[in-house]
Design a protein around this motif. Structure first.
Motif, PDB file in Angstrom:
ATOM      1  N   PHE A 113       2.408 -10.360  -3.284  1.00 32.34           N
ATOM      2  CA  PHE A 113       2.870  -8.664  -2.931  1.00 32.34           C
ATOM      3  C   PHE A 113       1.780  -7.877  -3.415  1.00 32.34           C
ATOM      4  O   PHE A 113       1.401  -6.925  -2.815  1.00 32.34           O
ATOM      5  CB  PHE A 113       4.315  -8.388  -3.671  1.00 32.34           C
ATOM      6  N   VAL A 114       1.287  -7.797  -4.676  1.00 33.15           N
ATOM      7  CA  VAL A 114       0.072  -6.966  -5.119  1.00 33.15           C
ATOM      8  C   VAL A 114      -1.247  -7.066  -4.203  1.00 33.15           C
ATOM      9  O   VAL A 114      -1.703  -6.157  -3.906  1.00 33.15           O
ATOM     10  CB  VAL A 114      -0.214  -7.245  -6.529  1.00 33.15           C
ATOM     11  N   ASN A 115      -1.318  -8.370  -3.798  1.00 36.47           N
ATOM     12  CA  ASN A 115      -2.803  -8.522  -2.921  1.00 36.47           C
ATOM     13  C   ASN A 115      -2.435  -8.082  -1.608  1.00 36.47           C
ATOM     14  O   ASN A 115      -3.411  -7.216  -1.021  1.00 36.47           O
ATOM     15  CB  ASN A 115      -2.950 -10.130  -2.825  1.00 36.47           C
ATOM     16  N   GLU A 116      -1.241  -8.445  -0.920  1.00 41.76           N
ATOM     17  CA  GLU A 116      -0.851  -7.662   0.277  1.00 41.76           C
ATOM     18  C   GLU A 116      -0.839  -6.479   0.417  1.00 41.76           C
ATOM     19  O   GLU A 116      -1.251  -5.818   1.355  1.00 41.76           O
ATOM     20  CB  GLU A 116       0.231  -8.521   1.039  1.00 41.76           C
ATOM     21  N   LEU A 117      -0.104  -5.719  -0.626  1.00 40.36           N
ATOM     22  CA  LEU A 117      -0.163  -4.260  -0.774  1.00 40.36           C
ATOM     23  C   LEU A 117      -1.657  -3.603  -0.722  1.00 40.36           C
ATOM     24  O   LEU A 117      -1.833  -2.724   0.093  1.00 40.36           O
ATOM     25  CB  LEU A 117       0.553  -3.954  -1.817  1.00 40.36           C
ATOM     26  N   LEU A 118      -2.351  -4.337  -1.478  1.00 38.91           N
ATOM     27  CA  LEU A 118      -3.794  -3.628  -1.457  1.00 38.91           C
ATOM     28  C   LEU A 118      -4.613  -3.888  -0.234  1.00 38.91           C
ATOM     29  O   LEU A 118      -5.382  -2.958   0.118  1.00 38.91           O
ATOM     30  CB  LEU A 118      -4.580  -4.323  -2.660  1.00 38.91           C
ATOM     31  N   CYS A 119      -4.155  -4.942   0.511  1.00 41.19           N
ATOM     32  CA  CYS A 119      -4.901  -5.148   1.575  1.00 41.19           C
ATOM     33  C   CYS A 119      -4.563  -4.621   2.600  1.00 41.19           C
ATOM     34  O   CYS A 119      -5.331  -4.059   3.627  1.00 41.19           O
ATOM     35  CB  CYS A 119      -4.541  -6.698   1.935  1.00 41.19           C
ATOM     36  N   ASN A 120      -3.093  -3.956   2.808  1.00 40.70           N
ATOM     37  CA  ASN A 120      -2.613  -3.256   3.765  1.00 40.70           C
ATOM     38  C   ASN A 120      -3.255  -1.647   3.601  1.00 40.70           C
ATOM     39  O   ASN A 120      -3.595  -1.010   4.495  1.00 40.70           O
ATOM     40  CB  ASN A 120      -1.156  -3.104   4.013  1.00 40.70           C
ATOM     41  N   ILE A 121      -3.129  -1.462   2.393  1.00 37.24           N
ATOM     42  CA  ILE A 121      -3.526  -0.043   1.863  1.00 37.24           C
ATOM     43  C   ILE A 121      -5.311   0.002   2.449  1.00 37.24           C
ATOM     44  O   ILE A 121      -5.671   1.294   3.051  1.00 37.24           O
ATOM     45  CB  ILE A 121      -3.516   0.217   0.569  1.00 37.24           C
ATOM     46  N   THR A 122      -5.928  -0.819   2.189  1.00 38.57           N
ATOM     47  CA  THR A 122      -7.534  -0.781   2.388  1.00 38.57           C
ATOM     48  C   THR A 122      -7.549  -0.881   3.698  1.00 38.57           C
ATOM     49  O   THR A 122      -8.420  -0.236   4.176  1.00 38.57           O
ATOM     50  CB  THR A 122      -8.144  -2.015   1.557  1.00 38.57           C
ATOM     51  N   GLY A 123      -6.958  -1.720   4.463  1.00 41.99           N
ATOM     52  CA  GLY A 123      -7.072  -2.038   5.833  1.00 41.99           C
ATOM     53  C   GLY A 123      -6.713  -0.922   6.612  1.00 41.99           C
ATOM     54  O   GLY A 123      -7.424  -0.424   7.805  1.00 41.99           O
ATOM     55  N   PHE A 124      -5.738   0.033   6.171  1.00 47.24           N
ATOM     56  CA  PHE A 124      -5.387   0.989   7.007  1.00 47.24           C
ATOM     57  C   PHE A 124      -6.383   2.280   6.932  1.00 47.24           C
ATOM     58  O   PHE A 124      -6.728   2.861   7.912  1.00 47.24           O
ATOM     59  CB  PHE A 124      -3.921   1.636   6.236  1.00 47.24           C
ATOM     60  N   TYR A 125      -7.095   2.670   5.623  1.00 51.78           N
ATOM     61  CA  TYR A 125      -7.874   3.556   5.507  1.00 51.78           C
ATOM     62  C   TYR A 125      -9.341   3.405   5.724  1.00 51.78           C
ATOM     63  O   TYR A 125     -10.064   4.201   6.108  1.00 51.78           O
ATOM     64  CB  TYR A 125      -7.910   4.105   3.942  1.00 51.78           C
ATOM     65  N   ALA A 126      -9.674   1.902   5.678  1.00 50.73           N
ATOM     66  CA  ALA A 126     -10.978   1.386   6.139  1.00 50.73           C
ATOM     67  C   ALA A 126     -10.707   0.146   6.663  1.00 50.73           C
ATOM     68  O   ALA A 126     -11.298  -0.883   6.016  1.00 50.73           O
ATOM     69  CB  ALA A 126     -11.876   1.379   4.666  1.00 50.73           C
ATOM     70  N   PRO A 127     -10.520   0.060   8.126  1.00 45.49           N
ATOM     71  CA  PRO A 127     -10.421  -1.263   8.794  1.00 45.49           C
ATOM     72  C   PRO A 127     -11.560  -2.076   8.561  1.00 45.49           C
ATOM     73  O   PRO A 127     -12.909  -1.532   8.692  1.00 45.49           O
ATOM     74  CB  PRO A 127     -10.094  -0.742  10.072  1.00 45.49           C
ATOM     75  N   GLY A 128     -11.398  -3.423   8.420  1.00 42.02           N
ATOM     76  CA  GLY A 128     -12.468  -4.167   8.231  1.00 42.02           C
ATOM     77  C   GLY A 128     -13.265  -4.540   6.718  1.00 42.02           C
ATOM     78  O   GLY A 128     -14.101  -5.287   6.604  1.00 42.02           O
ATOM     79  N   SER A 129     -12.698  -3.466   5.809  1.00 41.19           N
ATOM     80  CA  SER A 129     -13.506  -3.557   4.430  1.00 41.19           C
ATOM     81  C   SER A 129     -12.586  -4.158   3.516  1.00 41.19           C
ATOM     82  O   SER A 129     -12.855  -4.258   2.284  1.00 41.19           O
ATOM     83  CB  SER A 129     -13.467  -1.956   4.138  1.00 41.19           C
ATOM     84  N   ASN A 130     -11.509  -4.922   3.660  1.00 33.75           N
ATOM     85  CA  ASN A 130     -10.627  -5.520   3.109  1.00 33.75           C
ATOM     86  C   ASN A 130     -10.785  -7.137   2.863  1.00 33.75           C
ATOM     87  O   ASN A 130      -9.894  -7.744   2.373  1.00 33.75           O
ATOM     88  CB  ASN A 130      -8.893  -5.194   3.359  1.00 33.75           C
ATOM     89  N   PHE A 131     -11.611  -7.687   3.511  1.00 35.88           N
ATOM     90  CA  PHE A 131     -11.978  -9.095   3.783  1.00 35.88           C
ATOM     91  C   PHE A 131     -12.064  -9.734   2.160  1.00 35.88           C
ATOM     92  O   PHE A 131     -11.813 -10.843   1.943  1.00 35.88           O
ATOM     93  CB  PHE A 131     -13.132  -9.620   4.471  1.00 35.88           C
TER      94      PHE A 131
END
Length: 217
Positions: free
Chosen positions: A44-62
């Protein structure tokens, strides 16, 4: 693309529900139950960070994929090692756990740039091994309908096979439909993730009624 993002949030919501459910009914449960609880919370922590990062900076959460795959590999390897009674299987899981972690450490040391993108070796080897462990567990318990973690094992296989195929394709921007659908591979990854969380929820419904003593792997 707002719609695929919203679908991914649905998967995140179900993951949160599962995490809370496992936590609330953790009393008098065994070591494997606690491992699944930790696994879900970590995801959950990982997915939450992934969604937040991906929303504000698409492609930067790899880079977050590395934490996901390595964390999942460690926890679920220990999980299945504890479920198996066969000494050879237990030693084999421990051997591959150590081997893969050492190889990944060497790989990242030699090629630090891998941190900022998908590591195909990491994705492939961790997913294949976990699918193999789950398959062996299902085969061993094929005739035992009262076995625990059957729903979880099935869900793990379905999701890892689908998600690893998407990750290994390397087509992070591929779109397979045109307007007005505009659905990419990650949309289907989110759908399989929701199915995975549903099967975990089914597992929780079974486990919550069972009073099992704590055991150490």
């Amino acid at each position: 693309m707002l719609f695929p993002f919203l679908v991914s949030l649905v998967g995140l919501f179900f993951l949160l529900i599962n995490s809370i459910s496992f936590y609330k009914t953790r009393k008098n449960k065994d070591f494997h139950y606690y491992l699944l609880m930790v696994y879900l919370m970590g995801l959950f922590v990982n997915e939450l960070l992934c969604n937040i990062t991906g929303f504000y900076a698409p492609g930067s959460n790899f880079f977050l994929s590395h934490y996901y795959f390595i964390f999942q590999f460690i926890i679920i390897s220990i999980f299945f090692r504890g479920l198996f009674s066969n000494v050879i299987l237990r030693k084999g899981i421990l051997f591959f756990l150590i081997l893969v972690l050492v190889l990944l450490a060497i790989q990242y040391y030699r090629t630090p740039d891998l941190y900022w993108g998908f590591n195909l070796f990491e994705i492939g080897v961790t997913s294949i091994l976990l699918v193999l462990y789950a398959l062996i567990y299902l085969i061993q318990n094929f005739n035992n309908i009262k076995s625990n973690y059957i729903y979880f094992s099935n869900g793990l296989i379905i999701y890892l096979v689908s998600s690893s195929t998407i990750f290994l394709s390397g087509n992070t921007d591929s779109v397979i439909f045109t307007e007005p659908f505009l659905l990419d591979f990650w949309f289907f990854n989110s759908l399989f993730y929701i199915l995975y969380q549903f099967l975990i929820f089914k597992e929780w419904q079974i486990l919550k009624h069972k009073r099992i003593t704590k055991a150490v792997v």
